[in-house]
Design an enzyme around this catalytic site. Structure first.
Site, mmCIF file in Angstrom:
data_model
loop_
_atom_site.group_PDB
_atom_site.id
_atom_site.type_symbol
_atom_site.label_atom_id
_atom_site.label_comp_id
_atom_site.label_asym_id
_atom_site.label_seq_id
_atom_site.Cartn_x
_atom_site.Cartn_y
_atom_site.Cartn_z
ATOM 1 N N ASP A 84 -6.144 -30.465 -100.773
ATOM 2 C CA ASP A 84 -5.391 -31.672 -101.236
ATOM 3 C C ASP A 84 -5.734 -31.644 -102.972
ATOM 4 O O ASP A 84 -7.053 -32.068 -103.233
ATOM 5 C CB ASP A 84 -5.664 -32.921 -100.467
ATOM 6 C CG ASP A 84 -4.827 -34.123 -101.204
ATOM 7 O OD1 ASP A 84 -4.428 -34.038 -102.304
ATOM 8 O OD2 ASP A 84 -4.655 -34.954 -100.173
ATOM 9 N N TYR A 111 -8.906 -38.681 -97.914
ATOM 10 C CA TYR A 111 -8.061 -39.985 -98.111
ATOM 11 C C TYR A 111 -7.846 -40.534 -96.925
ATOM 12 O O TYR A 111 -7.608 -39.754 -95.811
ATOM 13 C CB TYR A 111 -6.534 -39.347 -98.752
ATOM 14 C CG TYR A 111 -5.656 -40.332 -98.627
ATOM 15 C CD1 TYR A 111 -5.748 -41.650 -99.404
ATOM 16 C CD2 TYR A 111 -4.541 -40.045 -97.832
ATOM 17 C CE1 TYR A 111 -4.766 -42.799 -99.281
ATOM 18 C CE2 TYR A 111 -3.320 -41.166 -97.853
ATOM 19 C CZ TYR A 111 -3.502 -42.398 -98.463
ATOM 20 O OH TYR A 111 -2.594 -43.255 -98.275
ATOM 21 N N LYS A 121 1.184 -39.606 -107.175
ATOM 22 C CA LYS A 121 0.141 -39.906 -108.093
ATOM 23 C C LYS A 121 0.356 -39.124 -109.754
ATOM 24 O O LYS A 121 1.352 -39.398 -110.069
ATOM 25 C CB LYS A 121 -1.207 -39.331 -107.578
ATOM 26 C CG LYS A 121 -1.389 -40.029 -105.958
ATOM 27 C CD LYS A 121 -1.364 -41.553 -106.077
ATOM 28 C CE LYS A 121 -1.362 -42.056 -104.740
ATOM 29 N NZ LYS A 121 -1.040 -41.633 -103.444
ATOM 30 N N ARG A 148 19.850 -31.746 -96.976
ATOM 31 C CA ARG A 148 18.386 -31.686 -95.917
ATOM 32 C C ARG A 148 17.918 -30.397 -96.245
ATOM 33 O O ARG A 148 16.500 -30.318 -96.302
ATOM 34 C CB ARG A 148 18.521 -31.945 -94.674
ATOM 35 C CG ARG A 148 17.463 -31.856 -93.817
ATOM 36 C CD ARG A 148 17.332 -32.844 -92.771
ATOM 37 N NE ARG A 148 18.611 -32.514 -91.954
ATOM 38 C CZ ARG A 148 18.985 -31.438 -91.153
ATOM 39 N NH1 ARG A 148 18.129 -30.272 -91.206
ATOM 40 N NH2 ARG A 148 20.018 -31.541 -90.347
HETATM 41 C C1 LIG Z 1 -5.563 -37.800 -101.933
HETATM 42 C C2 LIG Z 1 -4.347 -38.281 -101.304
HETATM 43 N N1 LIG Z 1 -3.604 -37.444 -100.466
HETATM 44 C C3 LIG Z 1 -2.427 -38.029 -99.708
HETATM 45 C C4 LIG Z 1 -2.178 -39.232 -99.917
HETATM 46 C C5 LIG Z 1 -0.553 -39.557 -99.197
HETATM 47 O O1 LIG Z 1 0.354 -39.515 -100.202
HETATM 48 P P1 LIG Z 1 1.527 -40.694 -100.180
HETATM 49 O O2 LIG Z 1 0.905 -42.032 -100.586
HETATM 50 O O3 LIG Z 1 2.602 -40.149 -101.270
HETATM 51 O O4 LIG Z 1 2.028 -40.512 -98.916
HETATM 52 C C6 LIG Z 1 -2.687 -40.017 -101.195
HETATM 53 C C7 LIG Z 1 -2.208 -41.295 -101.268
HETATM 54 O O5 LIG Z 1 -2.838 -42.268 -101.838
HETATM 55 C C8 LIG Z 1 -3.876 -39.614 -101.519
HETATM 56 O O6 LIG Z 1 -4.385 -40.416 -102.421
#
Ligand SMILES: Cc1ncc(COP(=O)(O)O)c(C=O)c1O
Length: 392
Positions: A178, A100, A203, A48
């Site tokens: 992000d 998001y 992604k 961990r």
């Molecule tokens: C821009 C963005 N940030 C964060 C996330 C969250 O990521 P996760 O789905 O891996 O938890 C997403 C998911 O679609 C996203 O598109």
């Protein structure tokens, strides 16, 4: 420093000293032997806290984001949660409004339970100076935004924070970006003044739609130490297998992102010329309203693999279009080798009240494309036939 592709292939990826294996083994052991109490034989103690596969993955992400440190998490959402967990009761966050949906949900339905207050702004460059207060600890940006692909000038936001901090020298405000939509091949936010860059690895970084994972990277020793402490204490860590897969995916990041971006550029131009389309949002188009930010912030002149556009004929046409494509699959998510599409108003952004969503340009006729790495001519032919099927 070596070039991006060389680092993507080699960083965090030495040969195995014992076997000569070129690709690291998946290290499933949860615990590691010690020679005396609290004296581990090697670098690792308990999986961990740290694990060879996660370590390799973190090393390559740090290298690609021009960061000193990177920390892997169980998902992008876990990375967001851990960053927010480093705040305390009464702290304040300022965020762009079209983040998001899951980030918006975390801010408004989870972080608020810990007494964190979040202010949203549709125009951060203008409004940030009035939104910062003595409790502000984080400013959160997504650029390009999802799904309307508007850009935020990272260095301009940083300079507003620096000006504020000059008058409040004891207050530390971290700028988080992000970077999920572009990947470090196109944008390296730390170079523009961000303190933390994070990703849904799910992604582009993994890129094959087969791993859910997250990462955060920074150059700040104190931030890294605090995130590392919370990463271990909360335990929202990726498995060795997921870390291994994501590390493998990263080795081709530059090739995938370049191809996806070139495909998206061609499709965006095709859509912009079509009389069946009302509007195209794509950062690589010369008439994108924030062309100056694109030229300053995007590497290699690339706009990324994401496009959104408004189809003529309202939500019926949007629905028909998304059911008519043969290569683009109707599904949420993005950034994989395969092309996907979705209707944000009823899928990824369905939870946002209509007035708020439309104020951010998310109308019922908006379609979001995640362009994959298939052949450009095939993707354009698919878009063409679906446009005809949807609007005739
Ligand atoms: C821009 C963005 N940030 C964060 C996330 C969250 O990521 P996760 O789905 O891996 O938890 C997403 C998911 O679609 C996203 O598109």
């Amino acid at each position: 420093m070596s070039g991006f592709g060389t680092r993507a292939v080699h960083a965090g990826s030495g040969h195995d000293a014992q076997t000569g294996a070129v690709i690291p083994a998946i290290s499933l052991s949860t615990t590691f032997a010690q020679s005396a109490p609290s004296v581990p034989i090697g670098k690792y103690e308990y999986s961990r806290s740290d694990n060879p596969n996660r370590d390799g993955f973190e090393t390559v992400v740090a290298s690609l984001e021009n960061a000193k440190y990177a920390l892997g998490f169980a998902s992008g959402s876990a990375a967001i949660a851990v960053i927010l967990h480093t705040l305390t009761l009464g702290d304040h966050v300022v965020s762009v409004s079209d983040v998001y949906g899951g980030t918006h949900r975390y801010f408004t339905k989870v972080a608020n339970h810990s007494g964190i207050n979040v202010s949203f702004s549709g125009d951060l460059e203008k409004e940030l100076p009035t939104l910062l207060n003595e409790k502000t600890k984080l400013v959160w940006i997504e650029t390009p935004s999802n799904p309307t692909l508007s850009l935020t000038d990272i260095s301009k936001i940083k300079s507003i924070i620096v000006d504020y901090q000059a008058k409040h020298p004891t207050q530390k405000i971290s700028l988080v970006v992000d970077n999920t939509f572009l990947s470090p091949y196109i944008q390296t936010p730390l170079d523009h003044g961000a303190d933390i860059v994070m990703h849904s690895v799910t992604k582009y970084l993994n890129g094959h739609s087969d791993v859910v994972m997250g990462v955060a990277a920074t150059n700040d020793d104190a931030i890294a130490e605090r995130l590392r402490f919370f990463q271990n204490a909360i335990g929202a860590i990726p498995s060795p297998f997921d870390s291994w897969l994501a590390h493998r995916g990263l080795k081709t990041l530059h090739l995938r992102v370049r191809q996806a971006s070139n495909n998206a550029n061609a499709i965006a131009k095709y859509l912009a010329a079509s009389d069946k389309v009302l509007k195209v949002n794509y950062p690589g188009l010369e008439n994108h309203p924030q062309r100056g930010i694109f030229l300053k912030q995007h590497n290699h002149g690339l706009g990324g693999g994401m496009i959104s556009f408004r189809i003529k004929g309202g939500k019926e046409a949007a629905s028909k279009f998304t059911s008519s494509t043969k290569i683009f699959t109707l599904a949420e998510s993005l950034g994989g080798v395969e092309s996907l599409l979705e209707v944000p108003s009823i899928m990824t952004h369905g939870g946002i009240p209509v007035a708020e969503r439309e104020a951010n340009g998310i109308f019922d006729d908006l379609i979001r494309l995640s362009c994959g790495i298939e052949d450009e001519e095939d993707l354009i032919a698919d878009i063409k036939q679906a446009l005809e099927a949807a609007t005739n």
